[in-house]
Design a protein around this motif. Sequence first.
Motif, mmCIF file in Angstrom:
data_model
loop_
_atom_site.group_PDB
_atom_site.id
_atom_site.type_symbol
_atom_site.label_atom_id
_atom_site.label_comp_id
_atom_site.label_asym_id
_atom_site.label_seq_id
_atom_site.Cartn_x
_atom_site.Cartn_y
_atom_site.Cartn_z
ATOM 1 N N GLN A 1 -11.448 34.264 -14.553
ATOM 2 C CA GLN A 1 -11.526 35.711 -14.375
ATOM 3 C C GLN A 1 -12.049 36.356 -15.651
ATOM 4 O O GLN A 1 -11.588 36.018 -16.750
ATOM 5 C CB GLN A 1 -10.148 36.299 -14.078
ATOM 6 C CG GLN A 1 -9.501 35.845 -12.781
ATOM 7 C CD GLN A 1 -8.113 36.441 -12.605
ATOM 8 O OE1 GLN A 1 -7.301 36.432 -13.533
ATOM 9 N NE2 GLN A 1 -7.833 36.960 -11.425
ATOM 10 N N ILE B 1 -15.579 29.323 -10.487
ATOM 11 C CA ILE B 1 -15.263 30.126 -9.312
ATOM 12 C C ILE B 1 -14.542 31.377 -9.795
ATOM 13 O O ILE B 1 -13.381 31.320 -10.212
ATOM 14 C CB ILE B 1 -14.390 29.315 -8.327
ATOM 15 C CG1 ILE B 1 -15.145 28.046 -7.906
ATOM 16 C CG2 ILE B 1 -14.014 30.157 -7.117
ATOM 17 C CD1 ILE B 1 -14.260 26.947 -7.389
ATOM 18 N N VAL C 1 -12.755 35.017 -9.781
ATOM 19 C CA VAL C 1 -11.779 35.711 -8.936
ATOM 20 C C VAL C 1 -11.536 37.096 -9.521
ATOM 21 O O VAL C 1 -11.247 37.234 -10.713
ATOM 22 C CB VAL C 1 -10.445 34.933 -8.874
ATOM 23 C CG1 VAL C 1 -9.439 35.670 -7.984
ATOM 24 C CG2 VAL C 1 -10.662 33.519 -8.367
ATOM 25 N N VAL D 1 -17.713 37.286 -8.303
ATOM 26 C CA VAL D 1 -17.136 36.582 -7.160
ATOM 27 C C VAL D 1 -18.232 36.244 -6.154
ATOM 28 O O VAL D 1 -19.230 36.962 -6.024
ATOM 29 C CB VAL D 1 -16.045 37.416 -6.464
ATOM 30 C CG1 VAL D 1 -14.897 37.709 -7.394
ATOM 31 C CG2 VAL D 1 -16.620 38.712 -5.893
ATOM 32 N N ASP D 2 -18.053 35.144 -5.459
ATOM 33 C CA ASP D 2 -18.945 34.782 -4.362
ATOM 34 C C ASP D 2 -18.409 35.475 -3.112
ATOM 35 O O ASP D 2 -17.356 35.109 -2.585
ATOM 36 C CB ASP D 2 -18.953 33.258 -4.182
ATOM 37 C CG ASP D 2 -19.805 32.811 -3.004
ATOM 38 O OD1 ASP D 2 -20.410 33.671 -2.332
ATOM 39 O OD2 ASP D 2 -19.852 31.596 -2.745
ATOM 40 N N SER D 3 -19.123 36.490 -2.649
ATOM 41 C CA SER D 3 -18.630 37.305 -1.539
ATOM 42 C C SER D 3 -18.474 36.501 -0.250
ATOM 43 O O SER D 3 -17.686 36.863 0.625
ATOM 44 C CB SER D 3 -19.559 38.502 -1.294
ATOM 45 O OG SER D 3 -20.876 38.057 -0.995
ATOM 46 N N THR E 1 -14.884 35.266 -0.193
ATOM 47 C CA THR E 1 -13.905 36.241 -0.638
ATOM 48 C C THR E 1 -13.576 37.204 0.497
ATOM 49 O O THR E 1 -14.469 37.719 1.170
ATOM 50 C CB THR E 1 -14.433 37.039 -1.843
ATOM 51 O OG1 THR E 1 -14.760 36.130 -2.905
ATOM 52 C CG2 THR E 1 -13.397 38.026 -2.351
ATOM 53 N N ASN F 1 -9.798 34.970 -2.791
ATOM 54 C CA ASN F 1 -10.855 33.960 -2.777
ATOM 55 C C ASN F 1 -10.313 32.738 -2.048
ATOM 56 O O ASN F 1 -9.264 32.197 -2.408
ATOM 57 C CB ASN F 1 -11.244 33.616 -4.223
ATOM 58 C CG ASN F 1 -12.310 32.551 -4.314
ATOM 59 O OD1 ASN F 1 -12.085 31.409 -3.920
ATOM 60 N ND2 ASN F 1 -13.463 32.907 -4.848
ATOM 61 N N TYR F 2 -11.031 32.286 -1.014
ATOM 62 C CA TYR F 2 -10.492 31.234 -0.158
ATOM 63 C C TYR F 2 -10.338 29.903 -0.893
ATOM 64 O O TYR F 2 -9.372 29.168 -0.669
ATOM 65 C CB TYR F 2 -11.374 31.071 1.082
ATOM 66 C CG TYR F 2 -11.438 32.320 1.933
ATOM 67 C CD1 TYR F 2 -10.284 32.915 2.413
ATOM 68 C CD2 TYR F 2 -12.655 32.932 2.235
ATOM 69 C CE1 TYR F 2 -10.325 34.075 3.176
ATOM 70 C CE2 TYR F 2 -12.720 34.091 2.999
ATOM 71 C CZ TYR F 2 -11.543 34.661 3.473
ATOM 72 O OH TYR F 2 -11.594 35.812 4.225
ATOM 73 N N ASP G 1 -9.796 29.591 -4.110
ATOM 74 C CA ASP G 1 -8.685 29.830 -5.018
ATOM 75 C C ASP G 1 -7.353 29.749 -4.269
ATOM 76 O O ASP G 1 -6.385 29.151 -4.739
ATOM 77 C CB ASP G 1 -8.856 31.199 -5.668
ATOM 78 C CG ASP G 1 -7.799 31.501 -6.704
ATOM 79 O OD1 ASP G 1 -7.539 30.637 -7.546
ATOM 80 O OD2 ASP G 1 -7.231 32.600 -6.675
#
Length: 304
Positions: free
Chosen positions: A53, A82, A84, A89-91, A94, A101-102, A104
């Motif tokens: 982060q 990855i 968060v 973030v990778d939308s 998310t 975040n899936y 995460d």
Amino acid sequence: MRFRSFYHLLLAGLLLSSCNKEEGVLENPGNLPPISPVPASFKQNVLIEQFTQAGNGLCPASHLIVDSLVTFNPGRVWAASIHVGDPMVDSSITNLLTGANYLDTLFNPSSFYPSGMLNRTVTDFSDIFPTFWPANVNAALGAIPRCGLALEASDVTGNTLKLAVHVGFSDDLLGDYRLHVFLVQDAIQTSDTTYDQQNAFSQYGTSPDPASPYYLDTTFLRNYRHEYVLKRIATDAGLAGDIIPQNLMSSGNEFVRTYTISLTGINRSNTRVIAFVDKYGTSGTTHRIENVKACYIGEAVDWN
């Protein structure tokens, strides 16, 4: 990053080093023969999936560890950061309503940052802590994998990449194995202050550390170089990965999967394709990456 070379020297004794050129890269793939036949054996490579982060001041220390592991093991170790709860973030993975975040949620349910996995192997809670990664990477590189990968990422037309991922088997595999493809950008660095990295190790920070290379910096690192940023998951089945047919997972066989990938919003000049075979599991502790391979968009790379 400031003082990065110091940290590289500090970790050099723990890391495996080899030449700078990645093994097997076909620099002019259009002028070379196709991917070679499946070899009898493969080298074990490692993927570090790091949860990080921009707003967490402890993360810069893990970034240095990851960068050193990648730098000192060229063509053997790759990373995907990855993000968060920050602008990187990778939308696609998310929940835009909750911000969850899936990846995460599955692999880091305690929301501990910084943390991560080496080849998605978590046998003990300590495995997710960055301080254990140098020793764990060296141990992982000595394993004998039962499959390997080769990539053809040289077919780019306009904003479209036509990717072919080859998976070869040196032994029989039984079970649910799946292919995954990440697009990972080498670095994002901008003067936009929303990308500033919080720095807990500053003399003014929450965890001041005179031994840290960031001690004399402010509590926010401006123009910070965020490395190995996961930009997109390109597999057709998304996070779940694309199933490899059981009848093809036997010694000497080859499985080839092709993808048509939009490069809209992707900086192709410094973005890699990272492909890996994952032993699918029902929880974060039951997955395992069998092997991984990477190359830049516009390249091809033979078996590892």
